[in-house]
Write an enzyme that holds these catalytic residues in place. Sequence first.
Site, PDB file in Angstrom:
ATOM      1  N   GLY A 180       0.846  -1.196   0.000  1.00  0.00           N
ATOM      2  CA  GLY A 180       0.000   0.000   0.000  1.00  0.00           C
ATOM      3  C   GLY A 180       0.872   1.233   0.000  1.00  0.00           C
ATOM      4  O   GLY A 180       1.864   1.286   0.729  1.00  0.00           O
TER       5      GLY A 180
ATOM      6  N   ARG B 112       0.576  -5.217  -6.831  1.00  0.00           N
ATOM      7  CA  ARG B 112       0.764  -6.591  -6.374  1.00  0.00           C
ATOM      8  C   ARG B 112       1.417  -7.365  -7.513  1.00  0.00           C
ATOM      9  O   ARG B 112       1.244  -7.043  -8.686  1.00  0.00           O
ATOM     10  CB  ARG B 112      -0.579  -7.228  -6.040  1.00  0.00           C
ATOM     11  CG  ARG B 112      -1.051  -6.834  -4.638  1.00  0.00           C
ATOM     12  CD  ARG B 112      -2.333  -7.553  -4.304  1.00  0.00           C
ATOM     13  NE  ARG B 112      -3.396  -6.556  -4.131  1.00  0.00           N
ATOM     14  CZ  ARG B 112      -4.649  -6.770  -4.400  1.00  0.00           C
ATOM     15  NH1 ARG B 112      -5.060  -7.928  -4.881  1.00  0.00           N
ATOM     16  NH2 ARG B 112      -5.543  -5.818  -4.199  1.00  0.00           N
TER      17      ARG B 112
ATOM     18  N   THR C 287       4.485   2.370   5.437  1.00  0.00           N
ATOM     19  CA  THR C 287       3.097   1.953   5.662  1.00  0.00           C
ATOM     20  C   THR C 287       2.450   2.955   6.597  1.00  0.00           C
ATOM     21  O   THR C 287       3.095   3.463   7.508  1.00  0.00           O
ATOM     22  CB  THR C 287       3.011   0.543   6.285  1.00  0.00           C
ATOM     23  OG1 THR C 287       1.703   0.380   6.870  1.00  0.00           O
ATOM     24  CG2 THR C 287       4.025   0.348   7.407  1.00  0.00           C
ATOM     25  N   ILE C 288       1.193   3.237   6.384  1.00  0.00           N
ATOM     26  CA  ILE C 288       0.524   4.184   7.280  1.00  0.00           C
ATOM     27  C   ILE C 288       0.204   3.554   8.628  1.00  0.00           C
ATOM     28  O   ILE C 288      -0.153   4.255   9.568  1.00  0.00           O
ATOM     29  CB  ILE C 288      -0.776   4.746   6.649  1.00  0.00           C
ATOM     30  CG1 ILE C 288      -1.796   3.632   6.348  1.00  0.00           C
ATOM     31  CG2 ILE C 288      -0.470   5.529   5.378  1.00  0.00           C
ATOM     32  CD1 ILE C 288      -3.179   4.179   5.969  1.00  0.00           C
ATOM     33  N   ASP C 289       0.324   2.235   8.751  1.00  0.00           N
ATOM     34  CA  ASP C 289      -0.212   1.547   9.931  1.00  0.00           C
ATOM     35  C   ASP C 289       0.663   1.618  11.175  1.00  0.00           C
ATOM     36  O   ASP C 289       0.191   1.363  12.284  1.00  0.00           O
ATOM     37  CB  ASP C 289      -0.466   0.068   9.597  1.00  0.00           C
ATOM     38  CG  ASP C 289      -1.656  -0.090   8.673  1.00  0.00           C
ATOM     39  OD1 ASP C 289      -2.507   0.805   8.638  1.00  0.00           O
ATOM     40  OD2 ASP C 289      -1.734  -1.122   7.978  1.00  0.00           O
TER      41      ASP C 289
ATOM     42  N   ASP D 198       2.834  -0.305  12.354  1.00  0.00           N
ATOM     43  CA  ASP D 198       2.901  -1.522  13.160  1.00  0.00           C
ATOM     44  C   ASP D 198       4.173  -2.329  12.942  1.00  0.00           C
ATOM     45  O   ASP D 198       4.260  -3.476  13.380  1.00  0.00           O
ATOM     46  CB  ASP D 198       1.675  -2.401  12.887  1.00  0.00           C
ATOM     47  CG  ASP D 198       1.532  -2.757  11.417  1.00  0.00           C
ATOM     48  OD1 ASP D 198       2.242  -2.153  10.578  1.00  0.00           O
ATOM     49  OD2 ASP D 198       0.710  -3.618  11.096  1.00  0.00           O
TER      50      ASP D 198
ATOM     51  N   ARG E  77      -5.902  -2.753   9.739  1.00  0.00           N
ATOM     52  CA  ARG E  77      -6.485  -4.091   9.729  1.00  0.00           C
ATOM     53  C   ARG E  77      -5.975  -4.921  10.900  1.00  0.00           C
ATOM     54  O   ARG E  77      -6.691  -5.697  11.485  1.00  0.00           O
ATOM     55  CB  ARG E  77      -6.132  -4.787   8.402  1.00  0.00           C
ATOM     56  CG  ARG E  77      -7.390  -5.187   7.656  1.00  0.00           C
ATOM     57  CD  ARG E  77      -7.115  -5.599   6.236  1.00  0.00           C
ATOM     58  NE  ARG E  77      -7.685  -4.636   5.317  1.00  0.00           N
ATOM     59  CZ  ARG E  77      -7.374  -4.559   4.035  1.00  0.00           C
ATOM     60  NH1 ARG E  77      -6.476  -5.365   3.521  1.00  0.00           N
ATOM     61  NH2 ARG E  77      -7.958  -3.656   3.270  1.00  0.00           N
TER      62      ARG E  77
ATOM     63  N   ASN F 276     -23.026  16.745  24.011  1.00  0.00           N
ATOM     64  CA  ASN F 276     -23.935  16.928  22.887  1.00  0.00           C
ATOM     65  C   ASN F 276     -23.488  16.217  21.616  1.00  0.00           C
ATOM     66  O   ASN F 276     -24.086  16.374  20.575  1.00  0.00           O
ATOM     67  CB  ASN F 276     -24.245  18.406  22.630  1.00  0.00           C
ATOM     68  CG  ASN F 276     -23.027  19.176  22.254  1.00  0.00           C
ATOM     69  OD1 ASN F 276     -21.943  18.611  22.154  1.00  0.00           O
ATOM     70  ND2 ASN F 276     -23.176  20.461  22.038  1.00  0.00           N
TER      71      ASN F 276
ATOM     72  N   ILE G 211      -8.855   8.188   1.788  1.00  0.00           N
ATOM     73  CA  ILE G 211      -8.228   9.505   1.975  1.00  0.00           C
ATOM     74  C   ILE G 211      -7.016   9.383   2.899  1.00  0.00           C
ATOM     75  O   ILE G 211      -6.083  10.174   2.815  1.00  0.00           O
ATOM     76  CB  ILE G 211      -9.183  10.575   2.554  1.00  0.00           C
ATOM     77  CG1 ILE G 211      -9.768  10.169   3.914  1.00  0.00           C
ATOM     78  CG2 ILE G 211     -10.308  10.874   1.582  1.00  0.00           C
ATOM     79  CD1 ILE G 211     -10.527  11.307   4.626  1.00  0.00           C
TER      80      ILE G 211
END
Lengths: 323, 323, 323, 323
Positions: free
Chosen positions: C11, C72, C127-129, C131, C173, C216, C255
């Site tokens: 990704g 991929r 990776t944005i994750d 991890d 994920r 609220n 996004i």
Amino acid sequence: MKKIGVFTSGGDSPGMNACIRAVVRTALHEGLAVAGIRRGYQGFIDGDIYDMDHHSVSNIIQQGGTILRSARCSEFHSPEGRQQAYENLAKFGIDGIVAIGGDGTFTGASIFMQEHPEIKFVGCPGTIDNDLLGTDYTIGYDTAINTAMEAIDKIRDTASAHDRLFFIEVMGRDAGFIAMAAGIATGAEAILIPETHTDIEGLIKKLEWGWENKKNSSIVVVAEGDEAGGAHKIAEMVKARLSRYEIKVSILGHIQRGGRPSCMERVRASRMGVAATQALIAGKSNVMIGIVNNQIVYTPFHQCIKEHQQMDSALVEMVDVLS
Amino acid sequence: MKKIGVFTSGGDSPGMNACIRAVVRTALHEGLAVAGIRRGYQGFIDGDIYDMDHHSVSNIIQQGGTILRSARCSEFHSPEGRQQAYENLAKFGIDGIVAIGGDGTFTGASIFMQEHPEIKFVGCPGTIDNDLLGTDYTIGYDTAINTAMEAIDKIRDTASAHDRLFFIEVMGRDAGFIAMAAGIATGAEAILIPETHTDIEGLIKKLEWGWENKKNSSIVVVAEGDEAGGAHKIAEMVKARLSRYEIKVSILGHIQRGGRPSCMERVRASRMGVAATQALIAGKSNVMIGIVNNQIVYTPFHQCIKEHQQMDSALVEMVDVLS
Amino acid sequence: MKKIGVFTSGGDSPGMNACIRAVVRTALHEGLAVAGIRRGYQGFIDGDIYDMDHHSVSNIIQQGGTILRSARCSEFHSPEGRQQAYENLAKFGIDGIVAIGGDGTFTGASIFMQEHPEIKFVGCPGTIDNDLLGTDYTIGYDTAINTAMEAIDKIRDTASAHDRLFFIEVMGRDAGFIAMAAGIATGAEAILIPETHTDIEGLIKKLEWGWENKKNSSIVVVAEGDEAGGAHKIAEMVKARLSRYEIKVSILGHIQRGGRPSCMERVRASRMGVAATQALIAGKSNVMIGIVNNQIVYTPFHQCIKEHQQMDSALVEMVDVLS
Amino acid sequence: MKKIGVFTSGGDSPGMNACIRAVVRTALHEGLAVAGIRRGYQGFIDGDIYDMDHHSVSNIIQQGGTILRSARCSEFHSPEGRQQAYENLAKFGIDGIVAIGGDGTFTGASIFMQEHPEIKFVGCPGTIDNDLLGTDYTIGYDTAINTAMEAIDKIRDTASAHDRLFFIEVMGRDAGFIAMAAGIATGAEAILIPETHTDIEGLIKKLEWGWENKKNSSIVVVAEGDEAGGAHKIAEMVKARLSRYEIKVSILGHIQRGGRPSCMERVRASRMGVAATQALIAGKSNVMIGIVNNQIVYTPFHQCIKEHQQMDSALVEMVDVLS
């Protein structure tokens, strides 16, 4: 510990509100009362203090500035002023204080505690400059560098359209952290900071080389405290030698102090606010909260005041390689 | 019409790329060839011209600046220069041109067409200043006011934290459109523009009144071309009279020329680029494309050059009511 | 080492371009040739490889996505595919490679190097994750959390106007890092992540309490990989029990993968790109570059693949205190 | 006219706060009292009404959402409910009302005034959808299209990196204005709106053509109210026929309702708030304020309710030319 006061002092910085919110919510969560002190040490003197509850800090985590405001206060420099401050704190029942600010703020707190040791202070590093010892990131820095970067990105657009050379001054009277990060992130051709000697001859050679090698714009980022002078002065020196180039100057100024805090800013400011409150409860005092290697650490005020964060030399070396 | 040239000239402005893209794609869609001319009229002189296809303008609609760049060009001021320009255009087979720029650009085109009437020019209004007659919005204005507004929003954060009075200078040498929109949008206490007389006495009274009525910050937005002087000069005049206030000055500068164009910017710039190309094909010439009341209109160059867009007096009146 | 190849895989994430730029400029600075390989391992197979110079990476540091693209590639899973890849690399004279991606990317590199040990790979964590073991920050994470935060800030505006309860799903994920940071930064009432057990009963009680105490609006941030299900499923469970509330769901989606990288993203990605290239030159291989405690560290690929970054329990505990 | 009430109703939209601020400040400037009514018509029923002064609207011009909040209210649909509303207004001395909302809001006001003609209503168009007759721009539209555009820009980054086809759904149940502007501004390959027939066959052909001509990503923007279905449904139809492409769907959702208003949003919302208040003072009633051709115009409520703003066919035609 029964009642915690919280205040902001010195130059404001984005994320201070997130920190205030964390102090208030943590204190309430731990069963303590909490009060806001307005306008820095001036509010101590004036008794401009008010009780805060859960809603006092609703919907502020995303706001720039500080809801408690800030101010300079000359009266706090005198023992009489500090005595009056002490009496106000006593009147409001405040026995612990979270001070959000920079080394000036912590100096004030140190002196105060020598005279009035029954009031405990813990500090949170609130300054955009990132130059405080004892923390990897100060509250405000991450937002300030994003603001500076976005401004320089915009200037790059117009610099490229016109083949211009821009000298862009960012904040940093004593430290080049903002200049370094914003400069690397915008691909600046040179970054001039107080921590290193500024070699005007070398700069001119570099800019000439870049120009001849078909760069269609050049950006030099200058920390306001660079020892060779600010952006205007350095631009003049260069202009005298590179007369064929169109040279422009931009001073980014106070936009760097405001704006909605970035995500990491809010997370770190929240974490420091929680930690400062827990530290007071645990009996700690006279220390600044910092995050080092992602862990909460405590640095004595006197050390934060005396020494400064060092610039990472790896970053300095990168500039020449990457531009 | 067989081949259309497109260029940008004068100060660059966000949305120029969207306009270039629309010209290129419309020309190709209509079966014409299309060429880019680089660096304004300088590219005419130098023959810095290249053929463009569908991909030449891929992924530029969102970019600030101009891929064709811009420059000043003194040679185009002489008949010899223009003759050379004409020969270059002839060499490249260009018989119609879309000129994206301001009144200086259109003046150049007018003079050129008197000497070389077989080349047709149609203009698109590219300037952040919004002061061109014949269009409600120039290309760049909407983005520039958003940029100025966001910067002033940030300054408001820090102004409020410190009870400060800020004089903020925005672009606009001859026109106050940026100052007016950005000032209203940020709740400025006063907006000083070239179109109206600046009453320093009245300004001081207003600021005093605001301060006494517990405003915790004040923002005065100053167009750089205000007849009383720029922000620094006006701040000095006020400081001399309001000594007890902390007064700061910020010059927003070139950030206002760059940045990714806003949505309406891109839509309008695209629409004008389409219309300009279609106008050339329809045999129109010597006119600037504008959007007035959401319709495409054509204004002769000589009229755009002579007269300017008027400031809406309704906006001027609103400032006092709202601040 | 004579020629370095660089590619992005898995990704895409913001900052990859800054890393590519750093690899290219560092290699050139060190006197090496450098080539870009397009579309991940697919480009190895297809020989979609091109030589890069200083200008190949001009003006990309601020762009999201990856100029080298990603894809991929099932052919790389077979020894025949990898043999073909090897031959292509040999043809282009590439003997060292910087691989920007996640654990799938490093797994591919590990297997390849077992068969073709004369090609050296060093990885950068893209990776944005966030991890990946062996680095405090992955390339893309800081930008992704800012994007998620800004989106949730906007939703908070409308949630507050309408007294609504929003379930907002963010990417992640297998990891809750994005959810945790974006949730804390937006004052989320609850944050549901894969790393912790999701107690739906407790969640409902908390939301009821909040509602009765005059909040609220309420925001629950859900990592897409939460074991209780995504935002839609959890919203259904809650809706069945809290029927009087107006419940909405928002999936932030892709996004989070795009957008201009933040300042720290660009600085870190640049630093890692420099370090990866220097590591190859120094003879290192089979390791991922990371930044831990602000220092460059090297973690063997097999370790990055096997283990994951742990969620900081201090953050988990903060959520209940602060919301 | 002695006392003006102001409320927001229907879906909230950015700029409503700027409009509220303008109503309050104009009323005070004209010597009238002013009150805020909370949560739309529900506040009429509940008497949730409070007096506002100059400070009630400080520092809100830049905020999304609405400080007066909004809600649906079934009780206002009955004469008994409206009678109770009337009594509450009488109790608070309110004789004129500025209603900020859409056609549902104006329908309620029309019915109310038939029963209680002594209360005068003037409307301001508050909806992100821009589909109200009688104004070129509704309050919220300009911000919503910028938000949608920025989100799509980010998705374009990742779409390009992976050669993907994205179907992106934007708000607009009955109108395609957001889709059209955001789609043109992001260079969408196709824009599907309720106002035009959606030709799935033609769409598939166009996407195939684009793919074969080396576009490395495609974006189709879908208004949620498109008659062929939302983005998920249309994506399914296309996927069945274009199986070799990787197709993704993104629903932008409620982020489009929030966020800080753009500059023109704030200027127009302010101008409409001023005009609505002045209209009430001048004895006008039963009309909606609009800005057409940069002038304030008044359109009877019954007309705004019956007819809708037409989509500009020039924009529809542009999409094919430009993509």
